[in-house]
Design a protein around this motif. Sequence first.
Motif, PDB file in Angstrom:
ATOM      1  N   THR A  51     101.599  55.625 -68.248  1.00 61.95           N
ATOM      2  CA  THR A  51     102.508  56.014 -69.351  1.00 61.95           C
ATOM      3  C   THR A  51     101.391  56.721 -70.955  1.00 61.95           C
ATOM      4  O   THR A  51     102.084  56.543 -71.866  1.00 61.95           O
ATOM      5  CB  THR A  51     103.267  54.906 -70.294  1.00 61.95           C
ATOM      6  OG1 THR A  51     101.510  54.052 -70.590  1.00 61.95           O
ATOM      7  CG2 THR A  51     103.845  54.172 -69.794  1.00 61.95           C
ATOM      8  N   GLN A  52     100.788  57.905 -70.023  1.00 60.39           N
ATOM      9  CA  GLN A  52      99.713  58.665 -71.558  1.00 60.39           C
ATOM     10  C   GLN A  52      98.554  59.628 -70.671  1.00 60.39           C
ATOM     11  O   GLN A  52      99.142  60.235 -69.421  1.00 60.39           O
ATOM     12  CB  GLN A  52      98.749  57.911 -72.053  1.00 60.39           C
ATOM     13  CG  GLN A  52      97.802  57.309 -70.840  1.00 60.39           C
ATOM     14  CD  GLN A  52      96.517  56.222 -72.082  1.00 60.39           C
ATOM     15  OE1 GLN A  52      96.887  56.703 -72.694  1.00 60.39           O
ATOM     16  NE2 GLN A  52      96.737  54.660 -71.365  1.00 60.39           N
ATOM     17  N   PRO A  53      98.684  61.163 -71.557  1.00 61.70           N
ATOM     18  CA  PRO A  53      98.550  62.507 -70.594  1.00 61.70           C
ATOM     19  C   PRO A  53      96.620  61.901 -69.757  1.00 61.70           C
ATOM     20  O   PRO A  53      96.067  61.210 -70.825  1.00 61.70           O
ATOM     21  CB  PRO A  53      98.379  62.437 -71.488  1.00 61.70           C
ATOM     22  CG  PRO A  53      98.721  62.010 -72.725  1.00 61.70           C
ATOM     23  CD  PRO A  53      98.979  61.020 -73.037  1.00 61.70           C
ATOM     24  N   LEU A  54      96.116  62.786 -69.259  1.00 61.10           N
ATOM     25  CA  LEU A  54      95.215  62.594 -68.722  1.00 61.10           C
ATOM     26  C   LEU A  54      94.232  64.237 -68.532  1.00 61.10           C
ATOM     27  O   LEU A  54      93.519  63.737 -68.556  1.00 61.10           O
ATOM     28  CB  LEU A  54      95.245  61.614 -66.609  1.00 61.10           C
ATOM     29  CG  LEU A  54      95.545  60.843 -66.747  1.00 61.10           C
ATOM     30  CD1 LEU A  54      96.065  60.325 -65.445  1.00 61.10           C
ATOM     31  CD2 LEU A  54      94.830  59.786 -67.017  1.00 61.10           C
ATOM     32  N   PHE A  55      95.118  64.896 -68.701  1.00 59.03           N
ATOM     33  CA  PHE A  55      94.453  66.093 -68.919  1.00 59.03           C
ATOM     34  C   PHE A  55      95.779  66.568 -70.262  1.00 59.03           C
ATOM     35  O   PHE A  55      95.905  66.740 -70.496  1.00 59.03           O
ATOM     36  CB  PHE A  55      94.843  66.948 -67.853  1.00 59.03           C
ATOM     37  CG  PHE A  55      94.481  66.597 -66.721  1.00 59.03           C
ATOM     38  CD1 PHE A  55      92.819  67.287 -66.169  1.00 59.03           C
ATOM     39  CD2 PHE A  55      94.968  66.472 -65.586  1.00 59.03           C
ATOM     40  CE1 PHE A  55      92.221  66.644 -65.544  1.00 59.03           C
ATOM     41  CE2 PHE A  55      93.662  65.789 -64.149  1.00 59.03           C
ATOM     42  CZ  PHE A  55      92.690  65.845 -64.375  1.00 59.03           C
ATOM     43  N   LEU A  56      94.214  67.459 -70.417  1.00 58.56           N
ATOM     44  CA  LEU A  56      94.227  67.839 -71.558  1.00 58.56           C
ATOM     45  C   LEU A  56      95.216  69.879 -71.553  1.00 58.56           C
ATOM     46  O   LEU A  56      94.003  70.091 -71.128  1.00 58.56           O
ATOM     47  CB  LEU A  56      94.015  68.277 -72.808  1.00 58.56           C
ATOM     48  CG  LEU A  56      93.676  67.054 -74.299  1.00 58.56           C
ATOM     49  CD1 LEU A  56      92.566  67.320 -74.919  1.00 58.56           C
ATOM     50  CD2 LEU A  56      94.827  66.221 -74.475  1.00 58.56           C
ATOM     51  N   ARG A  57      96.392  70.261 -71.420  1.00 57.19           N
ATOM     52  CA  ARG A  57      96.016  71.948 -70.588  1.00 57.19           C
ATOM     53  C   ARG A  57      96.085  72.636 -71.565  1.00 57.19           C
ATOM     54  O   ARG A  57      96.946  72.758 -72.677  1.00 57.19           O
ATOM     55  CB  ARG A  57      97.820  71.857 -70.074  1.00 57.19           C
ATOM     56  CG  ARG A  57      98.436  71.459 -69.000  1.00 57.19           C
ATOM     57  CD  ARG A  57      97.705  69.618 -69.098  1.00 57.19           C
ATOM     58  NE  ARG A  57      98.432  69.146 -67.822  1.00 57.19           N
ATOM     59  CZ  ARG A  57      99.136  67.842 -67.254  1.00 57.19           C
ATOM     60  NH1 ARG A  57      98.701  66.584 -68.254  1.00 57.19           N
ATOM     61  NH2 ARG A  57      99.614  67.592 -66.623  1.00 57.19           N
TER      62      ARG A  57
END
Length: 301
Positions: A51-57
Amino acid sequence: MPSSYDLPSLGDLACFEAAARHLSFKEAASELNVTPAAVSHRIKALEFELTQPLFLRRYRGVELTEAGTLLFVALQRGFTTISECVSRIRNSQDETGVAIASTSAVSGLWLTQFLALFLENNPDISVSQIVQDSGTPPGPDLSIVYGDPNEEHDETRHLFRGRIVALGTRKFLENHKITNVLDLLSVPLIHTQTSNSTRTEWAEWFDAFGATLPGGPRYSLNNYLISLQAAENHIGAVLGWESLLTEYMKNDRLIQLVPESIESPYPFYLRIHSGASENARLFADWLVERLVPDQARATPS
Protein backbone atom coordinates in the motif's frame (compact mmCIF):
# COMPACT_ATOMS: atom_id res chain seq x y z
CA MET A 1 -2.99 -23.35 5.46
CA PRO A 2 -1.70 -19.81 6.08
CA SER A 3 2.04 -19.13 6.01
CA SER A 4 3.91 -18.71 9.29
CA TYR A 5 5.47 -15.53 7.92
CA ASP A 6 3.60 -12.37 6.98
CA LEU A 7 5.43 -11.91 3.69
CA PRO A 8 4.58 -10.94 0.13
CA SER A 9 5.51 -13.23 -2.75
CA LEU A 10 9.17 -14.27 -2.46
CA GLY A 11 9.45 -13.87 -6.21
CA ASP A 12 8.27 -10.27 -5.94
CA LEU A 13 10.76 -9.63 -3.13
CA ALA A 14 13.66 -11.11 -5.13
CA CYS A 15 12.66 -9.01 -8.12
CA PHE A 16 12.50 -5.86 -5.98
CA GLU A 17 15.92 -6.58 -4.43
CA ALA A 18 17.55 -6.85 -7.84
CA ALA A 19 15.89 -3.65 -9.08
CA ALA A 20 16.85 -1.78 -5.90
CA ARG A 21 20.44 -3.01 -6.06
CA HIS A 22 20.84 -1.86 -9.65
CA LEU A 23 18.45 1.10 -9.39
CA SER A 24 17.31 -0.08 -12.81
CA PHE A 25 14.40 -2.25 -13.93
CA LYS A 26 16.28 -3.03 -17.14
CA GLU A 27 19.40 -4.32 -15.40
CA ALA A 28 17.29 -6.29 -12.92
CA ALA A 29 15.45 -7.87 -15.85
CA SER A 30 18.75 -8.85 -17.45
CA GLU A 31 19.97 -10.43 -14.19
CA LEU A 32 16.72 -12.35 -13.67
CA ASN A 33 16.40 -13.28 -17.36
CA VAL A 34 12.95 -11.72 -17.74
CA THR A 35 11.64 -8.62 -19.52
CA PRO A 36 11.68 -5.13 -17.95
CA ALA A 37 7.87 -5.19 -18.21
CA ALA A 38 7.79 -8.33 -16.03
CA VAL A 39 9.98 -6.62 -13.42
CA SER A 40 7.72 -3.55 -13.46
CA HIS A 41 4.63 -5.74 -13.09
CA ARG A 42 6.03 -7.59 -10.06
CA ILE A 43 7.11 -4.38 -8.34
CA LYS A 44 3.71 -2.78 -8.92
CA ALA A 45 2.11 -5.88 -7.38
CA LEU A 46 4.44 -5.59 -4.38
CA GLU A 47 3.68 -1.88 -3.97
CA PHE A 48 -0.05 -2.63 -4.16
CA GLU A 49 0.26 -5.25 -1.42
CA LEU A 50 2.32 -2.94 0.81
CA THR A 51 0.00 0.00 0.00
CA GLN A 52 2.84 2.43 -0.69
CA PRO A 53 5.41 3.14 -3.39
CA LEU A 54 8.86 1.63 -3.15
CA PHE A 55 10.39 3.58 -6.04
CA LEU A 56 10.20 7.11 -7.32
CA ARG A 57 9.96 6.90 -11.10
CA ARG A 58 12.14 9.58 -12.67
CA TYR A 59 12.69 10.42 -16.32
CA ARG A 60 16.30 9.20 -16.12
CA GLY A 61 15.69 6.22 -13.86
CA VAL A 62 14.32 5.21 -10.47
CA GLU A 63 15.11 6.07 -6.85
CA LEU A 64 14.17 4.28 -3.66
CA THR A 65 11.58 5.80 -1.37
CA GLU A 66 12.07 5.64 2.40
CA ALA A 67 9.93 2.49 2.54
CA GLY A 68 11.89 1.03 -0.38
CA THR A 69 15.19 1.70 1.37
CA LEU A 70 14.00 0.00 4.57
CA LEU A 71 12.83 -3.05 2.64
CA PHE A 72 16.01 -3.20 0.54
CA VAL A 73 18.30 -3.17 3.61
CA ALA A 74 16.25 -5.89 5.30
CA LEU A 75 16.24 -8.06 2.18
CA GLN A 76 19.99 -7.71 1.65
CA ARG A 77 20.67 -8.81 5.21
CA GLY A 78 18.27 -11.71 4.88
CA PHE A 79 19.56 -12.84 1.48
CA THR A 80 23.18 -12.58 2.68
CA THR A 81 22.39 -14.84 5.65
CA ILE A 82 20.55 -17.31 3.42
CA SER A 83 23.38 -17.24 0.87
CA GLU A 84 25.99 -17.99 3.55
CA CYS A 85 23.84 -20.84 4.89
CA VAL A 86 23.35 -22.35 1.43
CA SER A 87 27.08 -22.09 0.74
CA ARG A 88 27.87 -23.82 4.01
CA ILE A 89 25.48 -26.65 3.17
CA ARG A 90 26.88 -27.01 -0.35
CA ASN A 91 30.47 -26.95 0.82
CA SER A 92 30.18 -28.77 4.13
CA GLN A 93 31.94 -32.10 4.23
CA ASP A 94 33.03 -32.16 7.85
CA GLU A 95 30.84 -30.30 10.33
CA THR A 96 33.59 -30.59 12.95
CA GLY A 97 36.21 -28.94 10.75
CA VAL A 98 37.33 -25.33 10.61
CA ALA A 99 36.91 -23.18 7.49
CA ILE A 100 38.61 -19.82 7.82
CA ALA A 101 38.56 -17.01 5.24
CA SER A 102 41.13 -14.26 4.77
CA THR A 103 42.85 -12.24 2.09
CA SER A 104 45.94 -13.64 0.38
CA ALA A 105 48.09 -11.13 2.28
CA VAL A 106 46.76 -12.03 5.73
CA SER A 107 46.92 -15.74 4.90
CA GLY A 108 50.47 -15.64 3.56
CA LEU A 109 51.96 -13.13 5.97
CA TRP A 110 50.23 -14.02 9.22
CA LEU A 111 47.59 -16.74 9.41
CA THR A 112 49.29 -19.80 7.95
CA GLN A 113 52.01 -19.90 10.61
CA PHE A 114 49.34 -19.99 13.33
CA LEU A 115 47.40 -22.71 11.53
CA ALA A 116 50.56 -24.83 11.30
CA LEU A 117 51.07 -24.61 15.06
CA PHE A 118 47.38 -25.28 15.75
CA LEU A 119 47.41 -28.40 13.56
CA GLU A 120 50.59 -29.61 15.23
CA ASN A 121 48.71 -29.59 18.54
CA ASN A 122 45.35 -30.69 17.08
CA PRO A 123 46.18 -33.17 14.27
CA ASP A 124 42.68 -34.68 14.16
CA ILE A 125 40.91 -31.41 13.24
CA SER A 126 40.35 -30.68 9.55
CA VAL A 127 41.15 -27.11 8.52
CA SER A 128 40.50 -25.37 5.22
CA GLN A 129 41.62 -21.88 4.23
CA ILE A 130 39.43 -19.82 1.92
CA VAL A 131 41.73 -17.23 0.34
CA GLN A 132 39.80 -14.47 -1.39
CA ASP A 133 40.74 -10.83 -1.97
CA SER A 134 37.31 -9.53 -2.97
CA GLY A 135 33.67 -10.41 -2.58
CA THR A 136 32.07 -12.60 0.09
CA PRO A 137 33.78 -15.97 0.62
CA PRO A 138 31.53 -19.06 0.50
CA GLY A 139 30.37 -20.23 3.91
CA PRO A 140 33.35 -19.97 6.29
CA ASP A 141 33.20 -20.59 10.04
CA LEU A 142 35.62 -17.73 10.65
CA SER A 143 36.87 -14.70 8.74
CA ILE A 144 39.81 -12.41 9.43
CA VAL A 145 38.71 -8.88 8.59
CA TYR A 146 40.35 -5.45 8.56
CA GLY A 147 37.77 -2.82 9.47
CA ASP A 148 35.29 -1.75 12.13
CA PRO A 149 34.04 -4.74 14.17
CA ASN A 150 31.14 -2.64 15.49
CA GLU A 151 29.55 -2.92 12.05
CA GLU A 152 29.32 -6.71 12.32
CA HIS A 153 26.19 -8.58 13.37
CA ASP A 154 28.19 -11.72 14.27
CA GLU A 155 30.47 -12.24 17.26
CA THR A 156 33.98 -10.84 16.82
CA ARG A 157 37.38 -11.15 18.53
CA HIS A 158 40.07 -8.47 18.38
CA LEU A 159 43.35 -9.76 16.94
CA PHE A 160 45.79 -6.88 16.50
CA ARG A 161 46.05 -3.28 15.38
CA GLY A 162 49.59 -1.93 15.24
CA ARG A 163 51.10 0.94 13.28
CA ILE A 164 51.41 1.68 9.57
CA VAL A 165 54.94 2.44 8.38
CA ALA A 166 56.69 3.32 5.11
CA LEU A 167 58.82 0.40 3.96
CA GLY A 168 61.46 -0.23 1.31
CA THR A 169 64.82 -1.87 0.81
CA ARG A 170 68.05 -0.55 2.22
CA LYS A 171 69.26 -0.03 -1.36
CA PHE A 172 66.15 2.05 -2.13
CA LEU A 173 66.74 4.12 1.01
CA GLU A 174 70.36 4.84 0.08
CA ASN A 175 69.72 5.47 -3.62
CA HIS A 176 67.06 8.09 -2.88
CA LYS A 177 68.83 9.52 0.21
CA ILE A 178 65.67 9.29 2.32
CA THR A 179 65.95 10.80 5.80
CA ASN A 180 62.45 12.14 6.56
CA VAL A 181 58.80 12.12 5.47
CA LEU A 182 59.27 15.00 3.03
CA ASP A 183 61.88 13.00 1.12
CA LEU A 184 59.23 10.38 0.38
CA LEU A 185 57.09 12.90 -1.49
CA SER A 186 59.32 12.75 -4.55
CA VAL A 187 60.30 9.05 -4.66
CA PRO A 188 58.44 6.20 -6.44
CA LEU A 189 55.55 4.98 -4.31
CA ILE A 190 53.73 1.65 -4.64
CA HIS A 191 49.92 1.90 -4.48
CA THR A 192 47.79 -1.17 -3.83
CA GLN A 193 44.29 -0.86 -5.29
CA THR A 194 41.81 -3.20 -3.58
CA SER A 195 38.09 -3.41 -2.93
CA ASN A 196 38.70 -2.74 0.78
CA SER A 197 37.63 0.87 1.32
CA THR A 198 39.16 0.90 4.83
CA ARG A 199 42.74 0.46 3.60
CA THR A 200 45.02 3.42 4.41
CA GLU A 201 46.54 4.94 1.27
CA TRP A 202 49.59 7.17 0.85
CA ALA A 203 47.52 10.38 0.74
CA GLU A 204 46.05 9.63 4.18
CA TRP A 205 49.44 8.63 5.57
CA PHE A 206 51.11 11.86 4.42
CA ASP A 207 48.12 13.90 5.61
CA ALA A 208 48.78 12.67 9.17
CA PHE A 209 52.07 14.60 9.06
CA GLY A 210 50.67 17.69 7.37
CA ALA A 211 52.43 16.86 4.11
CA THR A 212 51.02 17.61 0.66
CA LEU A 213 50.09 14.95 -1.88
CA PRO A 214 53.12 13.07 -3.23
CA GLY A 215 54.42 14.14 -6.62
CA GLY A 216 56.79 11.28 -7.38
CA PRO A 217 56.27 8.36 -9.78
CA ARG A 218 53.34 6.04 -9.04
CA TYR A 219 53.42 2.24 -9.35
CA SER A 220 49.98 0.63 -8.97
CA LEU A 221 49.06 -3.00 -8.28
CA ASN A 222 45.92 -4.83 -7.20
CA ASN A 223 47.56 -7.43 -4.94
CA TYR A 224 49.35 -6.59 -1.70
CA LEU A 225 51.76 -9.54 -1.80
CA ILE A 226 52.92 -8.45 -5.25
CA SER A 227 53.25 -4.90 -3.92
CA LEU A 228 55.64 -6.21 -1.27
CA GLN A 229 57.56 -8.14 -3.92
CA ALA A 230 57.83 -4.97 -6.01
CA ALA A 231 59.21 -3.13 -2.97
CA GLU A 232 61.75 -5.93 -2.44
CA ASN A 233 62.84 -5.41 -6.03
CA HIS A 234 63.61 -1.73 -5.22
CA ILE A 235 60.74 -0.41 -7.38
CA GLY A 236 59.33 1.88 -4.70
CA ALA A 237 58.24 2.43 -1.12
CA VAL A 238 55.18 0.60 0.20
CA LEU A 239 52.95 1.07 3.23
CA GLY A 240 52.69 -1.81 5.67
CA TRP A 241 51.42 -2.85 9.08
CA GLU A 242 54.24 -3.59 11.51
CA SER A 243 52.16 -6.38 13.07
CA LEU A 244 51.64 -8.07 9.70
CA LEU A 245 55.21 -7.74 8.42
CA THR A 246 57.26 -8.75 11.44
CA GLU A 247 59.26 -11.38 9.55
CA TYR A 248 59.96 -9.07 6.59
CA MET A 249 61.34 -6.41 8.89
CA LYS A 250 63.18 -8.77 11.22
CA ASN A 251 65.06 -10.29 8.28
CA ASP A 252 65.73 -6.89 6.65
CA ARG A 253 63.81 -7.88 3.53
CA LEU A 254 62.14 -4.49 3.97
CA ILE A 255 63.13 -1.78 6.42
CA GLN A 256 61.33 1.21 7.89
CA LEU A 257 62.39 4.12 5.71
CA VAL A 258 61.59 6.94 8.17
CA PRO A 259 60.91 6.94 11.93
CA GLU A 260 57.41 8.38 11.49
CA SER A 261 54.39 6.06 11.53
CA ILE A 262 50.65 6.29 12.17
CA GLU A 263 48.36 4.12 14.23
CA SER A 264 46.20 1.89 12.09
CA PRO A 265 42.68 3.41 11.99
CA TYR A 266 41.12 -0.06 12.20
CA PRO A 267 42.05 -3.38 13.79
CA PHE A 268 42.27 -6.83 12.29
CA TYR A 269 39.57 -8.91 13.92
CA LEU A 270 38.14 -12.41 13.80
CA ARG A 271 34.51 -12.74 12.75
CA ILE A 272 32.80 -15.86 14.10
CA HIS A 273 30.02 -16.61 11.64
CA SER A 274 26.66 -17.86 12.88
CA GLY A 275 26.64 -21.65 12.84
CA ALA A 276 30.43 -21.92 13.29
CA SER A 277 31.56 -25.40 14.34
CA GLU A 278 32.73 -26.14 17.89
CA ASN A 279 36.25 -26.64 16.60
CA ALA A 280 36.10 -23.26 14.89
CA ARG A 281 35.36 -21.70 18.26
CA LEU A 282 38.17 -23.77 19.77
CA PHE A 283 40.57 -22.32 17.17
CA ALA A 284 39.25 -18.79 17.79
CA ASP A 285 39.94 -19.11 21.53
CA TRP A 286 43.34 -20.68 20.87
CA LEU A 287 44.36 -17.93 18.44
CA VAL A 288 43.36 -15.04 20.69
CA GLU A 289 45.13 -16.61 23.69
CA ARG A 290 48.39 -16.69 21.73
CA LEU A 291 48.42 -13.00 21.01
CA VAL A 292 50.31 -10.95 23.58
CA PRO A 293 48.28 -8.61 25.83
CA ASP A 294 48.89 -5.53 23.68
CA GLN A 295 47.56 -7.48 20.65
CA ALA A 296 50.52 -6.30 18.57
CA ARG A 297 52.53 -9.47 18.17
CA ALA A 298 52.50 -11.12 14.75
CA THR A 299 54.32 -14.44 15.26
CA PRO A 300 53.13 -17.54 17.13
CA SER A 301 54.63 -18.50 20.46
